[in-house]
Scaffold this motif. Structure first.
Motif, PDB file in Angstrom:
ATOM      1  N   LEU A 126       2.944  10.306  -5.854  1.00  0.00           N
ATOM      2  CA  LEU A 126       3.552  11.591  -5.503  1.00  0.00           C
ATOM      3  C   LEU A 126       4.114  12.306  -6.730  1.00  0.00           C
ATOM      4  O   LEU A 126       4.546  11.661  -7.692  1.00  0.00           O
ATOM      5  N   PRO A 127       4.155  13.641  -6.697  1.00  0.00           N
ATOM      6  CA  PRO A 127       4.805  14.386  -7.786  1.00  0.00           C
ATOM      7  C   PRO A 127       6.279  13.987  -7.903  1.00  0.00           C
ATOM      8  O   PRO A 127       6.917  13.615  -6.911  1.00  0.00           O
ATOM      9  N   LEU A 146       3.288   7.407   2.892  1.00  0.00           N
ATOM     10  CA  LEU A 146       3.637   7.725   1.505  1.00  0.00           C
ATOM     11  C   LEU A 146       5.084   7.366   1.167  1.00  0.00           C
ATOM     12  O   LEU A 146       5.519   7.589   0.036  1.00  0.00           O
ATOM     13  N   GLY A 147       5.819   6.857   2.147  1.00  0.00           N
ATOM     14  CA  GLY A 147       7.189   6.413   1.888  1.00  0.00           C
ATOM     15  C   GLY A 147       8.195   7.536   1.785  1.00  0.00           C
ATOM     16  O   GLY A 147       9.217   7.386   1.110  1.00  0.00           O
ATOM     17  N   ILE A 148       7.926   8.671   2.463  1.00  0.00           N
ATOM     18  CA  ILE A 148       8.835   9.811   2.416  1.00  0.00           C
ATOM     19  C   ILE A 148       9.107  10.315   3.836  1.00  0.00           C
ATOM     20  O   ILE A 148       8.517   9.825   4.803  1.00  0.00           O
ATOM     21  N   SER A 164       0.828  -1.200   0.000  1.00  0.00           N
ATOM     22  CA  SER A 164       0.000   0.000   0.000  1.00  0.00           C
ATOM     23  C   SER A 164       0.858   1.244   0.000  1.00  0.00           C
ATOM     24  O   SER A 164       0.605   2.190  -0.738  1.00  0.00           O
ATOM     25  N   GLY A 165       1.904   1.262   0.848  1.00  0.00           N
ATOM     26  CA  GLY A 165       2.800   2.411   0.908  1.00  0.00           C
ATOM     27  C   GLY A 165       3.505   2.641  -0.403  1.00  0.00           C
ATOM     28  O   GLY A 165       3.652   3.783  -0.859  1.00  0.00           O
ATOM     29  N   THR A 166       3.930   1.560  -1.053  1.00  0.00           N
ATOM     30  CA  THR A 166       4.605   1.681  -2.352  1.00  0.00           C
ATOM     31  C   THR A 166       3.672   2.263  -3.392  1.00  0.00           C
ATOM     32  O   THR A 166       4.047   3.134  -4.186  1.00  0.00           O
ATOM     33  N   ALA A 167       2.412   1.804  -3.372  1.00  0.00           N
ATOM     34  CA  ALA A 167       1.434   2.303  -4.345  1.00  0.00           C
ATOM     35  C   ALA A 167       1.161   3.786  -4.135  1.00  0.00           C
ATOM     36  O   ALA A 167       1.075   4.557  -5.092  1.00  0.00           O
ATOM     37  N   ASP A 196      -3.744  14.977  -3.720  1.00  0.00           N
ATOM     38  CA  ASP A 196      -4.418  13.703  -3.979  1.00  0.00           C
ATOM     39  C   ASP A 196      -3.690  12.535  -3.329  1.00  0.00           C
ATOM     40  O   ASP A 196      -4.327  11.595  -2.830  1.00  0.00           O
ATOM     41  N   ALA A 197      -2.356  12.587  -3.330  1.00  0.00           N
ATOM     42  CA  ALA A 197      -1.589  11.531  -2.657  1.00  0.00           C
ATOM     43  C   ALA A 197      -1.874  11.546  -1.157  1.00  0.00           C
ATOM     44  O   ALA A 197      -2.051  10.488  -0.525  1.00  0.00           O
TER      45      ALA A 197
END
Length: 276
Positions: A23-24, A69-71, A15-18, A236-237
């Motif tokens: 992301l921009p 979001l993996g950031i 899910s996190g990868t998706a 949106d992300a």
């Protein structure tokens, strides 16, 4: 790790990868978001007096969203009045700092709302027998941060509830922030003050017996994460990130930690409107 936990962990990772893929490109390349925040509004954002560590509901939620979001998050301490211009000129990527989602701010921003709030009158316990209801404040001097919507909202409330009934108007005093309003209140320079309803339970728990609230909140607003209206991809992300936190229980866990379960939303709201 048993099979069930392994399956869950794999699902969360996927899910996190998706979500990270949404992301921009500039955010993905940087691996982080720069977030405008003014840490002077506990329990939303503040620094621990002992350690200087940044903490609060906004900090926990912002960190959890970025992780989803993996950031990473880089918190940027910016004066509240400079936040919108910092966002629209690209100095920061978003705003998360107890900002009310107001129509006049939507010309430049899109808000991802995440909690309910409202303006609340309060005073020192020395006035408890004097101020039993909000209209007892008519003609009194009330302090509140000039950088917020509180001065305008209080003037409107006064017009409808004081002047319209033949009572003297509230005297609005703009302060340098909520902490300054509290200082002036304790010094007797103002009779009462205004803060967001979400902050007062924390304030009263830290400074026990010092303050009391007067009536119920007299406005009803959402607080939101602010995004540049011309760059909807990041918004949106984050919508999908918040939805994931609501579904996996992390959203409720954060609000429970800070004693603000009553301020939670029941779904995704953009610019004050429920998203279907």
């Amino acid at each position: 790790m048993n099979k069930t936990l392994l399956t869950l962990a794999m699902a969360l990772a996927a899910s996190g990868t998706a979500l990270a893929a949404e992301l921009p490109d500039n955010i993905k390349a940087a691996g982080k978001v720069v977030v405008a925040n003014t840490p002077n509004y506990p329990p939303m954002e503040y620094r621990d007096p002992a350690t200087n560590e940044l903490m609060g509901l906004d900090i926990d939620l912002g960190t959890a969203l970025a992780k989803q979001l993996g950031i990473e998050v880089e918190w940027s301490d910016i004066g509240f009045e400079q936040m919108i211009s910092s966002l629209t000129t690209g100095r920061v990527d978003l705003i998360e700092s107890g900002m009310s989602d107001l129509p006049k701010r939507r010309d430049a921003l899109d808000f991802l709302d995440y909690m309910k709030s409202g303006a609340q009158f309060y005073s020192t316990t020395a006035h408890k027998d004097e101020f039993k209801q909000p209209t007892d404040l008519c003609g009194k001097t009330i302090g509140m941060s000039r950088r917020t919507s509180f001065p305008d909202e209080t003037a409107k409330w006064s017009a409808a509830n004081c002047e319209a009934k033949g009572l003297p108007a509230i005297k609005v005093v703009g302060t340098e922030g909520s902490a300054d309003a509290r200082t002036q209140l304790k010094q007797g320079r103002v009779d009462a003050a205004v803060q967001g309803s979400e902050t007062l339970p924390y304030l009263m728990s830290v400074d026990k017996g010092a303050f009391f609230t007067i009536g119920e909140p007299y406005t009803a607003v959402y607080q939101g994460i602010g995004f540049d209206k011309t760059k909807p991809e990041l918004r949106d992300a984050y919508i999908d990130g918040l939805k994931a936190l609501m579904e996996n229980g992390e959203y409720k866990k954060i609000f429970t930690k800070w004693g603000l379960e009553g301020a939670m939303l029941d779904g995704i709201y953009i610019n004050g409107e429920a998203r279907k």
